[in-house]
Write an enzyme that holds these catalytic residues in place. Structure first.
Site, PDB file in Angstrom:
ATOM      1  N   TYR A   1      -3.029   0.189   9.833  1.00 31.59           N
ATOM      2  CA  TYR A   1      -2.961  -0.334   8.470  1.00 31.59           C
ATOM      3  C   TYR A   1      -1.593  -0.068   7.853  1.00 31.59           C
ATOM      4  O   TYR A   1      -1.020  -0.940   7.190  1.00 31.59           O
ATOM      5  CB  TYR A   1      -4.066   0.331   7.640  1.00 31.59           C
TER       6      TYR A   1
ATOM      7  N   SER B   1       0.833  -1.200   0.000  1.00 34.96           N
ATOM      8  CA  SER B   1       0.000   0.000   0.000  1.00 34.96           C
ATOM      9  C   SER B   1       0.868   1.251   0.000  1.00 34.96           C
ATOM     10  O   SER B   1       2.050   1.204   0.359  1.00 34.96           O
ATOM     11  CB  SER B   1      -0.880  -0.001   1.263  1.00 34.96           C
TER      12      SER B   1
END
Length: 257
Positions: A152, A139
């Site tokens: 995250y 990500s």
């Protein structure tokens, strides 16, 4: 492909099937999974759905047995399962001290352990035949700390590190013809982030506008934008590429004022 019933996973699954791949759609939602398989088959492709849990080794091992019974081997593993939850984020009116340790642990489990466990299981036939490809999903938050997504970001940074580690591990201990890479999508509208990035009328929220401002290409990604890079990473075209994280972000990660 784990996480294959999400917006990105569905687009990639359909694309790979169109290229002639036999696609195994792995996910928790059977209705969504069967719908993806039905669309692939309606277009002339080959696919099957298996209910899975990326945090349950027993279920994953049964998935592997089912795949081997149907197709005889595993050539590619795409680890796309992941996600976030509110307790692991820091809203504008909250601070670090409001983070939930339980939520952080769950996000770490889903994104990092949920990448490691499927790799342990589905890498086995690749190690035996000494060839195969693993592509993990990292990500933008793995490269630099993005506001709000504290847990995250830590988890996805772990995925990137795990990718680099495994590239050497499998090449040295099993075969240099087993490659491990990752893809790092920029900002795409998915079921998880849609309400964060867009208003009910479809316009961008302040956060959504800020992302567009920092994306040189001036737009969010379309799910299909990932397919070419995935195709490259799993094909012989990238046979000398391992341990890398391929960025598909419209330039977001290199933006600078």
């Amino acid at each position: 492909m784990t996480g294959a019933t999400g917006v990105l996973g569905t687009a990639i699954s359909k694309y790979l099937a169109r290229q002639g791949a036999r696609v195994v759609v792995l996910g928790r939602n059977e209705a969504k999974g069967q719908a993806v398989v039905a669309e692939i088959k309606a277009a002339g492709g080959e696919a099957m759905f298996l209910t899975t849990d990326v945090l349950n080794r027993d279920i994953l091992e049964q998935n592997l047995r089912d795949v081997l019974a149907a197709y005889g081997t595993v050539d590619v593993l795409l680890n796309a399962a992941g996600g976030n939850m509110p307790g692991a984020t820091i809203a504008p009116d909250k601070t670090f001290f409001d983070l939930s340790a339980e939520a952080i642990e769950q996000v770490m489990q889903l994104n990092l352990v949920g990448t490691i466990l499927p790799t342990q299981v589905f890498l086995q036939p690749m190690a035996e035949k000494k060839s195969g490809v693993v592509v993990n999903f990292s990500s933008m938050s793995a490269f630099r700390p993005l506001t709000r997504v504290a847990g995250y970001g830590v988890a996805k940074a772990g995925v990137s590190n795990f990718t680099a580690y495994m590239a050497t591990e499998v090449a040295k201990k099993f075969s240099p013809d087993i490659r491990v890479n990752a893809i790092a999508p920029g900002f795409f509208l998915t079921e998880q982030n849609r309400t964060l990035l867009t208003n009910p009328d479809g316009s961008f929220t302040e956060r959504g506008r800020d992302i567009i401002r920092q994306t040189p290409m001036g737009r969010m990604g379309d799910p299909e934008d990932l397919c070419g890079t995935i195709h490259y990473l799993i094909s012989p075209a990238s046979r000398f590429v391992t341990g890398t994280v391929a960025v598909v972000d419209g330039g977001f990660n290199v933006f600078s004022i």
